[in-house]
Design a protein around this motif. Structure first.
Motif, mmCIF file in Angstrom:
data_model
loop_
_atom_site.group_PDB
_atom_site.id
_atom_site.type_symbol
_atom_site.label_atom_id
_atom_site.label_comp_id
_atom_site.label_asym_id
_atom_site.label_seq_id
_atom_site.Cartn_x
_atom_site.Cartn_y
_atom_site.Cartn_z
ATOM 1 N N ASP A 23 0.802 -1.230 0.000
ATOM 2 C CA ASP A 23 0.000 0.000 0.000
ATOM 3 C C ASP A 23 0.829 1.272 0.000
ATOM 4 O O ASP A 23 0.316 2.371 0.182
ATOM 5 C CB ASP A 23 -0.981 -0.001 1.182
ATOM 6 N N THR A 28 -0.139 -5.636 2.868
ATOM 7 C CA THR A 28 -1.486 -5.917 3.360
ATOM 8 C C THR A 28 -1.750 -7.417 3.273
ATOM 9 O O THR A 28 -0.928 -8.178 2.773
ATOM 10 C CB THR A 28 -2.547 -5.172 2.534
ATOM 11 N N ASP A 125 -11.724 -5.657 4.864
ATOM 12 C CA ASP A 125 -11.054 -5.357 3.601
ATOM 13 C C ASP A 125 -9.645 -4.867 3.932
ATOM 14 O O ASP A 125 -9.429 -3.690 4.205
ATOM 15 C CB ASP A 125 -11.832 -4.290 2.827
ATOM 16 N N ASN A 128 -7.976 -2.004 1.614
ATOM 17 C CA ASN A 128 -8.383 -0.615 1.817
ATOM 18 C C ASN A 128 -8.418 -0.207 3.285
ATOM 19 O O ASN A 128 -8.746 0.936 3.602
ATOM 20 C CB ASN A 128 -9.757 -0.383 1.183
ATOM 21 N N VAL A 130 -10.370 -1.130 5.923
ATOM 22 C CA VAL A 130 -11.643 -0.848 6.569
ATOM 23 C C VAL A 130 -12.385 -2.149 6.900
ATOM 24 O O VAL A 130 -12.092 -3.204 6.342
ATOM 25 C CB VAL A 130 -12.566 0.026 5.679
ATOM 26 N N THR A 176 -11.694 -1.409 -5.017
ATOM 27 C CA THR A 176 -10.740 -0.309 -5.087
ATOM 28 C C THR A 176 -10.922 0.381 -6.428
ATOM 29 O O THR A 176 -11.061 -0.277 -7.455
ATOM 30 C CB THR A 176 -9.298 -0.824 -4.959
ATOM 31 N N SER A 256 -9.632 5.657 1.010
ATOM 32 C CA SER A 256 -9.136 4.540 1.802
ATOM 33 C C SER A 256 -8.486 5.045 3.080
ATOM 34 O O SER A 256 -7.979 6.164 3.141
ATOM 35 C CB SER A 256 -8.124 3.728 0.989
ATOM 36 N N GLU A 261 -4.463 6.478 0.111
ATOM 37 C CA GLU A 261 -5.871 6.859 0.238
ATOM 38 C C GLU A 261 -6.615 6.758 -1.098
ATOM 39 O O GLU A 261 -7.464 7.586 -1.435
ATOM 40 C CB GLU A 261 -6.014 8.263 0.837
ATOM 41 N N THR A 262 -6.302 5.735 -1.864
ATOM 42 C CA THR A 262 -7.036 5.476 -3.094
ATOM 43 C C THR A 262 -8.519 5.311 -2.772
ATOM 44 O O THR A 262 -8.869 4.647 -1.798
ATOM 45 C CB THR A 262 -6.516 4.181 -3.758
ATOM 46 N N VAL A 264 -12.265 4.165 -2.226
ATOM 47 C CA VAL A 264 -12.931 2.883 -2.037
ATOM 48 C C VAL A 264 -14.352 3.009 -2.573
ATOM 49 O O VAL A 264 -15.020 4.024 -2.354
ATOM 50 C CB VAL A 264 -12.978 2.495 -0.546
#
Length: 306
Positions: A23, A28, A125, A128, A130, A176, A256, A261-262, A264
């Motif tokens: 990430d 991840t 997830d 991301n 979350v 994503t 994210s 912070e792509t 979501v």
């Protein structure tokens, strides 16, 4: 000039044949099959009049890639031909991290999902960063066609447009926002709602109209919403289908909680006429979205009237 490795899929040498998501800061728990990725990229069939030549070429290419993958994996694991240069490093270049890089160089070795992943009341997830609350009467399937974090109502039924296929009254999937130049959450939600509707009620992955196709739609809501303490946006739509009662879909977009912070995208699909699936449940799920490891602070999703 920064030497930080950008977010992306990179080989996981701990599990040959797979790729793991970096990430930008740490590994991840999200992984995928490298072989499946290669095959999907080689999917086009033979050209007209080729008498199967392209098919044989693709097969030989796949075999070649497999041999190369094995050779590269062996090189990474054994450390090349014995010199002391760290694996994957090259003078004057910035190589992607591997899952065996040290914590000081590229973060910890990936260790799988968080402890919440075994909790049936929480959908995790990792990619991301979350979690989503799983409503009563819902389940988390072990695998899905698109390999995205998914929860759905327990118990399938024969699809109204194709009795040989199985449908679910309610589904929620987390994606994503890849493959798009859009970064604004409002623009993404407005762009995605059509895709969400098509995936749920237009046709399945093989092109079957499992609900008889969408005949019309009506937009019900388009508004900002706070998700996990971040500014997001939702678009909600009602769809009428050729067969069956139709349903409601929603695209919820927010940044994210990890890495770069792509954005979501959470897609909701609820069949119409189901007492157990009021539209307020979409708001309840939204309110319960949390960053991984955060059991208290979260988003306050505004209620949207049908």
């Amino acid at each position: 000039m920064s030497n930080a490795t950008p977010p992306g899929w990179y080989p996981d040498v701990n599990t040959p044949g797979t790729e793991r998501w970096w990430d930008g800061t740490t590994w991840t728990g999200h992984a995928r099959s490298a072989a499946v990725t290669q095959l999907s990229e080689l999917r086009p069939g033979p050209a007209r009049g080729s008498s199967g030549t392209s098919t044989r070429t693709v097969a030989m290419t796949v075999v070649g890639l497999a041999v190369v993958a094995v050779a590269v994996t062996g090189f990474l694991i054994l450390g090349g031909d014995g010199d002391d240069t760290p694996t994957g490093s090259a003078t004057g270049s910035s190589a992607p991290p591997t899952a065996t890089d040290s914590a000081s160089a590229a973060g910890p070795t990936p260790s799988g999902d968080s402890s919440d992943s075994g909790d049936p009341t929480v959908l995790v997830d990792q990619l991301n960063g979350v979690t989503l609350p799983v409503p009563d009467g819902w389940e988390k399937p072990e695998s899905t066609i698109e390999d995205d974090p998914t929860m759905r109502t327990v118990g399938s039924y024969s699809c109204p447009g194709d009795s040989g296929s199985f449908c679910y009254h309610g589904t929620v999937t987390v994606h994503t926002a890849n493959g798009t130049d859009l970064t604004d959450v409002k623009a993404l939600a407005e762009d995605d709602i059509g895709t969400a509707a098509d995936h749920a009620y237009e046709e399945d992955t093989v092109g079957d109209l499992i609900h008889g196709g969408i005949t019309s739609h009506k937009d019900l809501a388009s508004k900002p919403v706070t998700v996990a303490g971040r500014s997001g946006y939702l678009v909600r739509r009602q769809v009428t289908t050729g067969k069956g009662p139709g349903g409601y879909v929603e695209s919820l977009v927010f940044p994210s909680a990890v890495g770069s912070e792509t954005p979501v995208i959470v897609r909701f699909a609820f069949d119409a006429g189901q007492d157990a699936l009021p539209l307020s449940l979409m708001d309840t799920i939204t309110e319960g979205i949390r960053p991984i490891g955060d059991a208290t602070s979260g988003g306050v999703g505004s209620s949207v009237a049908p």
